[in-house]
Design a protein around this motif. Structure first.
Motif, PDB file in Angstrom:
ATOM      1  N   ALA A  27       4.989  11.912  10.257  1.00  0.00           N
ATOM      2  CA  ALA A  27       4.978  11.233  11.556  1.00  0.00           C
ATOM      3  C   ALA A  27       3.695  10.413  11.737  1.00  0.00           C
ATOM      4  O   ALA A  27       3.732   9.302  12.273  1.00  0.00           O
ATOM      5  CB  ALA A  27       5.132  12.246  12.691  1.00  0.00           C
ATOM      6  N   PHE A  28       2.562  10.960  11.286  1.00  0.00           N
ATOM      7  CA  PHE A  28       1.299  10.223  11.358  1.00  0.00           C
ATOM      8  C   PHE A  28       1.390   8.930  10.548  1.00  0.00           C
ATOM      9  O   PHE A  28       1.051   7.851  11.037  1.00  0.00           O
ATOM     10  CB  PHE A  28       0.140  11.094  10.864  1.00  0.00           C
ATOM     11  N   TYR A  29       1.867   9.023   9.305  1.00  0.00           N
ATOM     12  CA  TYR A  29       1.978   7.820   8.480  1.00  0.00           C
ATOM     13  C   TYR A  29       2.982   6.834   9.070  1.00  0.00           C
ATOM     14  O   TYR A  29       2.757   5.624   9.049  1.00  0.00           O
ATOM     15  CB  TYR A  29       2.346   8.180   7.043  1.00  0.00           C
ATOM     16  N   GLU A  30       4.074   7.332   9.608  1.00  0.00           N
ATOM     17  CA  GLU A  30       5.048   6.443  10.238  1.00  0.00           C
ATOM     18  C   GLU A  30       4.440   5.738  11.451  1.00  0.00           C
ATOM     19  O   GLU A  30       4.739   4.573  11.697  1.00  0.00           O
ATOM     20  CB  GLU A  30       6.310   7.216  10.625  1.00  0.00           C
ATOM     21  N   SER A  31       3.571   6.434  12.185  1.00  0.00           N
ATOM     22  CA  SER A  31       2.905   5.799  13.335  1.00  0.00           C
ATOM     23  C   SER A  31       1.981   4.669  12.885  1.00  0.00           C
ATOM     24  O   SER A  31       1.676   3.767  13.656  1.00  0.00           O
ATOM     25  CB  SER A  31       2.116   6.835  14.153  1.00  0.00           C
ATOM     26  N   MET A  32       1.567   4.711  11.623  1.00  0.00           N
ATOM     27  CA  MET A  32       0.718   3.672  11.051  1.00  0.00           C
ATOM     28  C   MET A  32       1.554   2.616  10.308  1.00  0.00           C
ATOM     29  O   MET A  32       1.032   1.827   9.544  1.00  0.00           O
ATOM     30  CB  MET A  32      -0.310   4.296  10.100  1.00  0.00           C
ATOM     31  N   MET A  50       5.823   6.652   0.329  1.00  0.00           N
ATOM     32  CA  MET A  50       5.928   5.778   1.483  1.00  0.00           C
ATOM     33  C   MET A  50       5.153   4.490   1.188  1.00  0.00           C
ATOM     34  O   MET A  50       4.242   4.496   0.372  1.00  0.00           O
ATOM     35  CB  MET A  50       5.340   6.465   2.725  1.00  0.00           C
ATOM     36  N   TYR A  51       5.536   3.416   1.860  1.00  0.00           N
ATOM     37  CA  TYR A  51       4.881   2.141   1.625  1.00  0.00           C
ATOM     38  C   TYR A  51       4.574   1.434   2.937  1.00  0.00           C
ATOM     39  O   TYR A  51       5.182   1.675   3.966  1.00  0.00           O
ATOM     40  CB  TYR A  51       5.756   1.235   0.755  1.00  0.00           C
ATOM     41  N   LEU A  52       3.621   0.530   2.838  1.00  0.00           N
ATOM     42  CA  LEU A  52       3.291  -0.408   3.904  1.00  0.00           C
ATOM     43  C   LEU A  52       3.235  -1.772   3.238  1.00  0.00           C
ATOM     44  O   LEU A  52       2.489  -1.963   2.270  1.00  0.00           O
ATOM     45  CB  LEU A  52       1.933  -0.063   4.529  1.00  0.00           C
ATOM     46  N   LYS A  53       4.053  -2.700   3.708  1.00  0.00           N
ATOM     47  CA  LYS A  53       4.046  -4.056   3.140  1.00  0.00           C
ATOM     48  C   LYS A  53       2.782  -4.769   3.615  1.00  0.00           C
ATOM     49  O   LYS A  53       2.452  -4.738   4.784  1.00  0.00           O
ATOM     50  CB  LYS A  53       5.289  -4.818   3.575  1.00  0.00           C
ATOM     51  N   LEU A  54       2.072  -5.370   2.670  1.00  0.00           N
ATOM     52  CA  LEU A  54       0.838  -6.086   2.975  1.00  0.00           C
ATOM     53  C   LEU A  54       1.158  -7.530   3.341  1.00  0.00           C
ATOM     54  O   LEU A  54       2.155  -8.097   2.891  1.00  0.00           O
ATOM     55  CB  LEU A  54      -0.110  -6.043   1.770  1.00  0.00           C
ATOM     56  N   LYS A  71       8.295  15.269   2.385  1.00  0.00           N
ATOM     57  CA  LYS A  71       8.991  15.021   3.650  1.00  0.00           C
ATOM     58  C   LYS A  71       8.995  16.239   4.562  1.00  0.00           C
ATOM     59  O   LYS A  71       9.179  16.106   5.766  1.00  0.00           O
ATOM     60  CB  LYS A  71      10.421  14.577   3.373  1.00  0.00           C
ATOM     61  N   GLU A  72       8.785  17.417   3.997  1.00  0.00           N
ATOM     62  CA  GLU A  72       8.790  18.648   4.789  1.00  0.00           C
ATOM     63  C   GLU A  72       7.565  18.760   5.702  1.00  0.00           C
ATOM     64  O   GLU A  72       7.571  19.495   6.666  1.00  0.00           O
ATOM     65  CB  GLU A  72       8.860  19.883   3.883  1.00  0.00           C
ATOM     66  N   HIS A  73       6.502  18.033   5.369  1.00  0.00           N
ATOM     67  CA  HIS A  73       5.300  18.061   6.194  1.00  0.00           C
ATOM     68  C   HIS A  73       5.474  17.051   7.327  1.00  0.00           C
ATOM     69  O   HIS A  73       4.916  15.945   7.308  1.00  0.00           O
ATOM     70  CB  HIS A  73       4.073  17.754   5.334  1.00  0.00           C
ATOM     71  N   LYS A  74       6.255  17.426   8.299  1.00  0.00           N
ATOM     72  CA  LYS A  74       6.722  16.538   9.373  1.00  0.00           C
ATOM     73  C   LYS A  74       5.576  15.867  10.143  1.00  0.00           C
ATOM     74  O   LYS A  74       5.653  14.686  10.455  1.00  0.00           O
ATOM     75  CB  LYS A  74       7.613  17.302  10.357  1.00  0.00           C
ATOM     76  N   ASN A  75       4.522  16.620  10.465  1.00  0.00           N
ATOM     77  CA  ASN A  75       3.406  16.035  11.226  1.00  0.00           C
ATOM     78  C   ASN A  75       2.708  14.935  10.441  1.00  0.00           C
ATOM     79  O   ASN A  75       2.341  13.901  10.996  1.00  0.00           O
ATOM     80  CB  ASN A  75       2.398  17.109  11.633  1.00  0.00           C
ATOM     81  N   LEU A  76       2.512  15.176   9.149  1.00  0.00           N
ATOM     82  CA  LEU A  76       1.854  14.178   8.319  1.00  0.00           C
ATOM     83  C   LEU A  76       2.730  12.937   8.170  1.00  0.00           C
ATOM     84  O   LEU A  76       2.253  11.804   8.286  1.00  0.00           O
ATOM     85  CB  LEU A  76       1.509  14.773   6.953  1.00  0.00           C
ATOM     86  N   LEU A 105       0.890  -1.151   0.000  1.00  0.00           N
ATOM     87  CA  LEU A 105       0.000   0.000   0.000  1.00  0.00           C
ATOM     88  C   LEU A 105       0.930   1.203   0.000  1.00  0.00           C
ATOM     89  O   LEU A 105       1.824   1.292   0.850  1.00  0.00           O
ATOM     90  CB  LEU A 105      -0.893   0.001   1.247  1.00  0.00           C
ATOM     91  N   ILE A 106       0.773   2.093  -0.971  1.00  0.00           N
ATOM     92  CA  ILE A 106       1.700   3.217  -1.086  1.00  0.00           C
ATOM     93  C   ILE A 106       0.950   4.548  -1.104  1.00  0.00           C
ATOM     94  O   ILE A 106      -0.218   4.621  -1.471  1.00  0.00           O
ATOM     95  CB  ILE A 106       2.616   3.098  -2.332  1.00  0.00           C
ATOM     96  N   LEU A 107       1.661   5.589  -0.692  1.00  0.00           N
ATOM     97  CA  LEU A 107       1.111   6.940  -0.694  1.00  0.00           C
ATOM     98  C   LEU A 107       2.246   7.941  -0.753  1.00  0.00           C
ATOM     99  O   LEU A 107       3.395   7.625  -0.448  1.00  0.00           O
ATOM    100  CB  LEU A 107       0.256   7.187   0.560  1.00  0.00           C
ATOM    101  N   ARG A 108       1.905   9.146  -1.153  1.00  0.00           N
ATOM    102  CA  ARG A 108       2.849  10.251  -1.126  1.00  0.00           C
ATOM    103  C   ARG A 108       2.268  11.313  -0.207  1.00  0.00           C
ATOM    104  O   ARG A 108       1.211  11.865  -0.504  1.00  0.00           O
ATOM    105  CB  ARG A 108       3.057  10.850  -2.512  1.00  0.00           C
ATOM    106  N   PRO A 109       2.940  11.581   0.921  1.00  0.00           N
ATOM    107  CA  PRO A 109       2.418  12.602   1.828  1.00  0.00           C
ATOM    108  C   PRO A 109       2.315  13.954   1.134  1.00  0.00           C
ATOM    109  O   PRO A 109       3.259  14.372   0.455  1.00  0.00           O
ATOM    110  CB  PRO A 109       3.451  12.659   2.956  1.00  0.00           C
ATOM    111  N   ASP A 110       1.163  14.607   1.262  1.00  0.00           N
ATOM    112  CA  ASP A 110       0.979  15.931   0.679  1.00  0.00           C
ATOM    113  C   ASP A 110       1.982  16.884   1.321  1.00  0.00           C
ATOM    114  O   ASP A 110       2.060  16.987   2.532  1.00  0.00           O
ATOM    115  CB  ASP A 110      -0.449  16.418   0.913  1.00  0.00           C
ATOM    116  N   GLY A 111       2.767  17.533   0.502  1.00  0.00           N
ATOM    117  CA  GLY A 111       3.812  18.413   1.018  1.00  0.00           C
ATOM    118  C   GLY A 111       5.145  17.715   1.165  1.00  0.00           C
ATOM    119  O   GLY A 111       6.136  18.334   1.529  1.00  0.00           O
TER     120      GLY A 111
END
Length: 171
Positions: free
Chosen positions: A149-154, A166-170, A142-147, A134-140
């Motif tokens: 961090a949220f994805y990394e927490s997931m 960014m990716y999440l291995k299924l 790597k500079e959008h640190k809060n976003l 499952l992949i995504l590109r955080p809006d903004g």
């Protein structure tokens, strides 16, 4: 997720009702024009069948209207000269008035619920079609640190230091 209704929008409703859908949300005061433009493009892509848009509402009706939506498509992840099947989060949008709020009857932030939905859907697709990520590109980016961090927490990770995706291995 029993306090939620996830409803996939049809291609025709994305086409015929896109302006009404866009107008039904509230937006960030500074990024609102950009958010509207991305949402319009996402709905246009969905009207062509290139992505699927799913909205989330509160099944108890204590919170009115659509809380947010997520758009998913299937594609490939290019990594180390290999093409790997992936589910792509094209857009994750939470109505501005619901951002960063945890409602008692929901138990999570809307963004977290939408991400759980995406993960569950991607795992179902993985079982049927062999998608591995499952992949995504955080809006903004790597500079959008809060976003980020949220994805990394997931449990999402960057593919490499050079990538914006960014990716999440299924499973």
């Amino acid at each position: 997720m029993s306090n939620f209704i996830f409803k996939q929008l049809s291609t025709s409703s994305c086409d015929k009702s896109k302006q009404m859908i866009v107008d039904s949300f509230s937006y960030h005061p500074k990024r609102g024009d950009r958010e509207k433009a991305i949402l319009l493009q996402t709905l246009s892509d969905a009207s062509l069948g290139n992505t699927r848009v799913t909205k989330v509402t509160d099944s108890t009706k204590s919170i009115k209207g659509t809380l947010g939506l997520i758009s998913l498509s299937v594609g490939e992840l290019e990594l180390n000269n290999k093409s790997l099947p992936a589910v792509i989060i094209d857009y994750l949008f939470v109505d501005n008035k619901h951002r960063n709020k945890v409602y008692e009857n929901l138990g999570e932030k809307v963004s977290t619920l939408l991400l759980y939905y995406a993960i569950q859907t991607a795992e179902e697709i993985s079982q049927l079609a062999g998608a591995r990520y499952l992949i995504l590109r955080p809006d903004g980016g790597k500079e959008h640190k809060n976003l980020v961090a949220f994805y990394e927490s997931m449990k999402f990770r960057y593919m490499t230091d050079k990538h914006e995706w960014m990716y999440l291995k299924l499973n």
